[in-house]
Design an enzyme around this catalytic site. Structure first.
Site, short mmCIF file in Angstrom:
data_model
loop_
_atom_site.label_atom_id
_atom_site.label_comp_id
_atom_site.label_asym_id
_atom_site.label_seq_id
_atom_site.Cartn_x
_atom_site.Cartn_y
_atom_site.Cartn_z
N ASP A 245 0.80 -1.25 -0.08
CA ASP A 245 -0.12 0.07 0.07
C ASP A 245 0.88 1.32 0.13
O ASP A 245 1.82 1.06 0.50
CB ASP A 245 -1.01 0.00 1.49
N ASP B 232 -1.37 -0.59 6.26
CA ASP B 232 -1.52 0.06 7.86
C ASP B 232 -3.07 0.51 8.03
O ASP B 232 -3.20 1.01 9.25
CB ASP B 232 -0.49 1.07 7.96
N ASP C 147 -7.32 -1.20 4.56
CA ASP C 147 -6.57 -2.46 4.21
C ASP C 147 -6.93 -3.71 4.73
O ASP C 147 -6.43 -4.67 4.35
CB ASP C 147 -4.93 -1.99 4.45
#
Length: 402
Positions: free
Chosen positions: A110, A317, A321
């Site tokens: 990410d 994080d 997600d």
């Protein structure tokens, strides 16, 4: 809770341990049968005193074939590896994750808070000067910050921090709505009445029915610099835009390089537009980019790679997600992230250092190598010395002695 999870991981069984347990379940009865046969054979055909000789060989078979090594081969390696990982700031929740990690051939990173520091800052404020009542950058910032008051997005914090630094007063906000993956909408008490305000990406502005093309060159220039651009719409008119940039973590480039060196495909996942995403990906040498991904679509992107036969690790994080972390074969959460991300992941990097990802894979490979060595030698000495314990060499030595 961390101590408890480490203890649970050390006590859990890796899939390879189930194989050892299965073999042991057949091995132990087989050893008893061999021991009994040894006793019976030497009782009738052994040297005098036959009973003593048969009993000694019977006990020798049971002792030499003790399956303790088979039972200890895996859990001992898992316990040591989990403890070693914890001392480095890597929390591995179960032994299965430690085993699967060595098979990973695709890593999805990410962008915000993982590749980047997650501390974006406002870098540019563009004014749409043709709207004379809203010309100053301070006014653009004031309206944007007023709208961002209720947002929890990292980009919102950047705008709020900029407004606080400039000691900006906010307009009263009402009828607030976050449009997932696109931006924000709200009603601000500007001047005498409430005015509808939007702040978001191109998709949101186009859905309102406005044309972004007059500002395309300015927006594109900022996106090519790796900045995220948010367009401000006030009362159905484009007022201006704000550009926000997030600094890459210093270890991001080295971590990506280390993963690629191990023949692991690296992907970057982000909700940013494709131009901004590719500009950032180029900085860290990532060729595979998943851009403009809505939060509820992240897990689908993980699933797509899995259907291609890849063993996928997802690193993130944020709250959005969590589904992707759960979907991945291995979910890796950053320690500075949200609690739900850490709860959904199989592994948590307590220091949030991306260089720990190659270390996890290396640790997993080393652990599996040790487990296989342990199992090999455990089986080898059992199989090799059971015949010796059963007295198979007695006739040979009897001939020599005679």
């Amino acid at each position: 809770q961390i101590i408890k999870m480490v203890e649970e991981a050390q006590g859990s069984k890796a899939p390879i341990q189930r194989l050892a347990d299965l073999v042991s379940s057949y091995f132990v009865p087989a050893v008893f049968v061999i021991a009994i046969l040894t006793f019976v054979v030497w009782l009738f055909f052994g040297p005098a005193p036959a009973f003593t000789f048969a009993l000694v060989n019977f006990v020798a078979v049971l002792i030499i074939a003790c399956p303790c090594a088979l039972g200890l081969a895996t859990p001992m390696a898992v316990m040591v590896s989990s403890g070693s990982a914890a001392s480095r700031g890597v929390l591995i929740k179960d032994a299965a994750s430690l085993e699967i990690a060595n098979k990973i051939n695709a890593v999805i990173l990410d962008k915000t808070g993982t590749l980047t520091q997650g501390k974006p800052a406002v870098t540019n404020i563009i004014s749409a000067t043709e709207f004379s009542e809203f010309q100053t950058s301070d006014e653009i910032l004031k309206i944007a910050a007023s709208l961002e008051q209720r947002s929890e997005h990292p980009l919102a914090r950047a705008i709020m921090d900029e407004a606080k630094n400039k000691k900006t007063n906010f307009y009263k906000l009402g009828d607030f709505k976050a449009v997932s993956g696109k931006g924000l909408r709200g009603v601000l008490q500007i001047k005498s009445g409430g005015i509808e305000v939007y702040l978001g990406n191109r998709v949101l502005v186009q859905e309102i029915g406005l044309d972004v093309s007059p500002y395309e060159d300015s927006v594109r220039k900022l996106e090519n610099e790796g900045k995220t651009v948010m367009i401000l719409v006030v009362d159905k008119k484009i007022k201006g835009a704000l550009a926000v940039a997030d600094v890459l973590k210093k270890e991001s480039i080295e971590a990506v390089k280390a993963l690629k060196k191990n023949n692991i495909a690296v992907w970057m996942l982000t909700g940013d537009n494709d131009r901004t995403a590719r500009a950032i990906a180029a900085e860290v040498d990532i060729d595979n980019v998943m851009s403009e991904i809505l939060p509820n679509k992240k897990s689908e992107k993980v699933r797509e790679l899995q259907t291609q036969g890849k063993i996928v690790a997802m690193v993130g994080d944020g709250i959005n997600d969590a589904p992707a972390l759960t979907q991945a074969d291995i979910g890796i959460a950053m320690g500075e992230g949200t609690d739900i991300a850490m709860e959904s992941a199989n592994i948590t990097l307590m220091r949030g250092n991306l260089m720990l990802i190659p270390e996890i894979i290396k640790l997993s490979k080393r652990t599996m190598r040790i487990i296989k060595q342990n199992l090999f030698w455990a089986f080898f000495y059992n199989i090799a010395f059971i015949p010796v314990a059963a007295g198979a060499l007695y006739p040979f030595f009897g001939i020599l002695l005679n």
